[in-house]
Design a protein around this motif. Sequence first.
Motif, PDB file in Angstrom:
ATOM      1  N   ARG A 285      70.267  54.137  40.568  1.00  0.00           N
ATOM      2  CA  ARG A 285      69.194  53.740  39.665  1.00  0.00           C
ATOM      3  C   ARG A 285      67.996  54.666  39.764  1.00  0.00           C
ATOM      4  O   ARG A 285      67.037  54.530  39.035  1.00  0.00           O
ATOM      5  N   GLY A 286      68.052  55.614  40.687  1.00  0.00           N
ATOM      6  CA  GLY A 286      66.931  56.530  40.876  1.00  0.00           C
ATOM      7  C   GLY A 286      67.071  57.786  40.042  1.00  0.00           C
ATOM      8  O   GLY A 286      68.154  58.146  39.600  1.00  0.00           O
ATOM      9  N   ASP A 287      65.954  58.471  39.804  1.00  0.00           N
ATOM     10  CA  ASP A 287      65.950  59.715  39.034  1.00  0.00           C
ATOM     11  C   ASP A 287      65.534  60.837  39.976  1.00  0.00           C
ATOM     12  O   ASP A 287      64.368  61.222  40.036  1.00  0.00           O
ATOM     13  N   THR A 288      66.486  61.364  40.738  1.00  0.00           N
ATOM     14  CA  THR A 288      66.194  62.407  41.712  1.00  0.00           C
ATOM     15  C   THR A 288      67.259  63.485  41.632  1.00  0.00           C
ATOM     16  O   THR A 288      68.326  63.281  41.066  1.00  0.00           O
ATOM     17  N   THR A 289      66.964  64.643  42.201  1.00  0.00           N
ATOM     18  CA  THR A 289      68.005  65.653  42.358  1.00  0.00           C
ATOM     19  C   THR A 289      68.927  65.189  43.471  1.00  0.00           C
ATOM     20  O   THR A 289      68.575  64.310  44.266  1.00  0.00           O
ATOM     21  N   ASP A 290      70.093  65.794  43.549  1.00  0.00           N
ATOM     22  CA  ASP A 290      71.015  65.336  44.578  1.00  0.00           C
ATOM     23  C   ASP A 290      70.551  65.734  45.972  1.00  0.00           C
ATOM     24  O   ASP A 290      70.849  65.057  46.948  1.00  0.00           O
ATOM     25  N   ARG A 291      69.815  66.841  46.081  1.00  0.00           N
ATOM     26  CA  ARG A 291      69.255  67.201  47.382  1.00  0.00           C
ATOM     27  C   ARG A 291      68.306  66.100  47.847  1.00  0.00           C
ATOM     28  O   ARG A 291      68.327  65.685  48.999  1.00  0.00           O
ATOM     29  N   GLU A 292      67.449  65.621  46.918  1.00  0.00           N
ATOM     30  CA  GLU A 292      66.561  64.509  47.253  1.00  0.00           C
ATOM     31  C   GLU A 292      67.369  63.237  47.497  1.00  0.00           C
ATOM     32  O   GLU A 292      67.050  62.448  48.386  1.00  0.00           O
ATOM     33  N   ARG A 293      68.431  63.068  46.705  1.00  0.00           N
ATOM     34  CA  ARG A 293      69.251  61.860  46.815  1.00  0.00           C
ATOM     35  C   ARG A 293      69.883  61.747  48.200  1.00  0.00           C
ATOM     36  O   ARG A 293      69.972  60.648  48.753  1.00  0.00           O
ATOM     37  N   ALA A 294      70.298  62.863  48.775  1.00  0.00           N
ATOM     38  CA  ALA A 294      70.908  62.809  50.100  1.00  0.00           C
ATOM     39  C   ALA A 294      69.915  62.284  51.138  1.00  0.00           C
ATOM     40  O   ALA A 294      70.252  61.435  51.971  1.00  0.00           O
ATOM     41  N   SER A 295      68.680  62.788  51.077  1.00  0.00           N
ATOM     42  CA  SER A 295      67.655  62.322  52.012  1.00  0.00           C
ATOM     43  C   SER A 295      67.311  60.862  51.759  1.00  0.00           C
ATOM     44  O   SER A 295      67.194  60.059  52.697  1.00  0.00           O
ATOM     45  N   HIS A 296      67.184  60.516  50.475  1.00  0.00           N
ATOM     46  CA  HIS A 296      66.843  59.138  50.138  1.00  0.00           C
ATOM     47  C   HIS A 296      67.962  58.180  50.528  1.00  0.00           C
ATOM     48  O   HIS A 296      67.702  57.038  50.916  1.00  0.00           O
ATOM     49  N   TYR A 297      69.196  58.653  50.416  1.00  0.00           N
ATOM     50  CA  TYR A 297      70.325  57.805  50.800  1.00  0.00           C
ATOM     51  C   TYR A 297      70.234  57.429  52.276  1.00  0.00           C
ATOM     52  O   TYR A 297      70.369  56.257  52.651  1.00  0.00           O
ATOM     53  N   LEU A 298      69.986  58.420  53.120  1.00  0.00           N
ATOM     54  CA  LEU A 298      69.895  58.150  54.557  1.00  0.00           C
ATOM     55  C   LEU A 298      68.700  57.264  54.871  1.00  0.00           C
ATOM     56  O   LEU A 298      68.787  56.341  55.685  1.00  0.00           O
ATOM     57  N   GLU A 299      67.568  57.527  54.217  1.00  0.00           N
ATOM     58  CA  GLU A 299      66.387  56.687  54.439  1.00  0.00           C
ATOM     59  C   GLU A 299      66.676  55.245  54.034  1.00  0.00           C
ATOM     60  O   GLU A 299      66.318  54.291  54.753  1.00  0.00           O
ATOM     61  N   THR A 300      67.321  55.079  52.877  1.00  0.00           N
ATOM     62  CA  THR A 300      67.639  53.737  52.397  1.00  0.00           C
ATOM     63  C   THR A 300      68.648  53.051  53.305  1.00  0.00           C
ATOM     64  O   THR A 300      68.527  51.860  53.607  1.00  0.00           O
ATOM     65  N   LEU A 301      69.637  53.809  53.758  1.00  0.00           N
ATOM     66  CA  LEU A 301      70.662  53.255  54.644  1.00  0.00           C
ATOM     67  C   LEU A 301      70.043  52.648  55.897  1.00  0.00           C
ATOM     68  O   LEU A 301      70.341  51.499  56.260  1.00  0.00           O
ATOM     69  N   PHE A 302      69.166  53.412  56.555  1.00  0.00           N
ATOM     70  CA  PHE A 302      68.587  52.916  57.805  1.00  0.00           C
ATOM     71  C   PHE A 302      67.552  51.817  57.562  1.00  0.00           C
ATOM     72  O   PHE A 302      67.425  50.896  58.369  1.00  0.00           O
ATOM     73  N   ARG A 303      66.856  51.899  56.432  1.00  0.00           N
ATOM     74  CA  ARG A 303      65.918  50.820  56.113  1.00  0.00           C
ATOM     75  C   ARG A 303      66.665  49.512  55.886  1.00  0.00           C
ATOM     76  O   ARG A 303      66.270  48.456  56.402  1.00  0.00           O
ATOM     77  N   LEU A 304      67.767  49.552  55.133  1.00  0.00           N
ATOM     78  CA  LEU A 304      68.560  48.353  54.899  1.00  0.00           C
ATOM     79  C   LEU A 304      69.181  47.825  56.185  1.00  0.00           C
ATOM     80  O   LEU A 304      69.421  46.617  56.322  1.00  0.00           O
ATOM     81  N   ALA A 305      69.436  48.735  57.128  1.00  0.00           N
ATOM     82  CA  ALA A 305      70.024  48.323  58.408  1.00  0.00           C
ATOM     83  C   ALA A 305      68.976  47.773  59.371  1.00  0.00           C
ATOM     84  O   ALA A 305      69.323  47.342  60.471  1.00  0.00           O
ATOM     85  N   GLY A 306      67.696  47.803  58.960  1.00  0.00           N
ATOM     86  CA  GLY A 306      66.655  47.186  59.781  1.00  0.00           C
ATOM     87  C   GLY A 306      65.699  48.125  60.475  1.00  0.00           C
ATOM     88  O   GLY A 306      64.889  47.683  61.296  1.00  0.00           O
ATOM     89  N   VAL A 307      65.765  49.431  60.183  1.00  0.00           N
ATOM     90  CA  VAL A 307      64.846  50.384  60.803  1.00  0.00           C
ATOM     91  C   VAL A 307      63.581  50.470  59.951  1.00  0.00           C
ATOM     92  O   VAL A 307      63.648  50.859  58.777  1.00  0.00           O
TER      93      VAL A 307
END
Length: 232
Positions: free
Chosen positions: A52-74
């Motif tokens: 649902r985001g409007d980012t480049t895939d380079r940004e998407r990779a970083s955002h994916y990891l940030e989102t992953l750990f945030r959802l996991a409770g970090v």
Amino acid sequence: MSLRAVLFDAGNTLLFLDYARLAPAIAAATGVALTAAGLAAQARPAALALERGDTTDRERASHYLETLFRLAGVPDAHGDVVRDTLLRLHRERHLWAALKPGTHEALERLHRAGLRLAVVSNSDGRAEEGLAAAGLLEWFELVIDSQLVGFEKPDPRIFHAALERMGLAPAEALYVGDIYEVDVVGARGAGLDVILLDPLGNHTGRDVLTAPGIAEVAEMILDGVSRSVFSV
């Protein structure tokens, strides 16, 4: 034209984050209790959030990891520590080097059926390294890495680069990926049919063939070869 080749995405399609390695490292760095299973449970929600985001895939990779750990409770306050730790781990060994059971067997079946295999990945220049770390590189005659060719999915030129190097027409290849807005849109823009990995059924009912995993993808492709059917 008959199908001659299957092109794959890399991350979250063939290769997955090594959660068993990441969880204890991030837990030690942040003091937040994490488990491999807990991280893995957030992979699909994190990927769907990025669609649902409007980012480049380079940004998407970083955002994916940030989102992953945030959802996991970090907490976000640990963002810098998480990034530094992941960068260190990635330098030591590619983060995306874990496999789902049956991956080798599925690729072997496709190869045995006479299909040529390649990878088209939005990556950081290390897609081949990740495939090699996971023991998959031997199956692929070509790896197209966005960092190295200068354009990324959903830009159809990245698919054209693979097809041109393999001497194939779009109708002779099929693409397998995991993100609709990146993989399906991009591959279709280049004239390829697509199978979308959708292990949780989040895309059921959309205008694309879906499969829960690589083993099922191989089954669908080989069944399609026998019936010459690949269009939705």
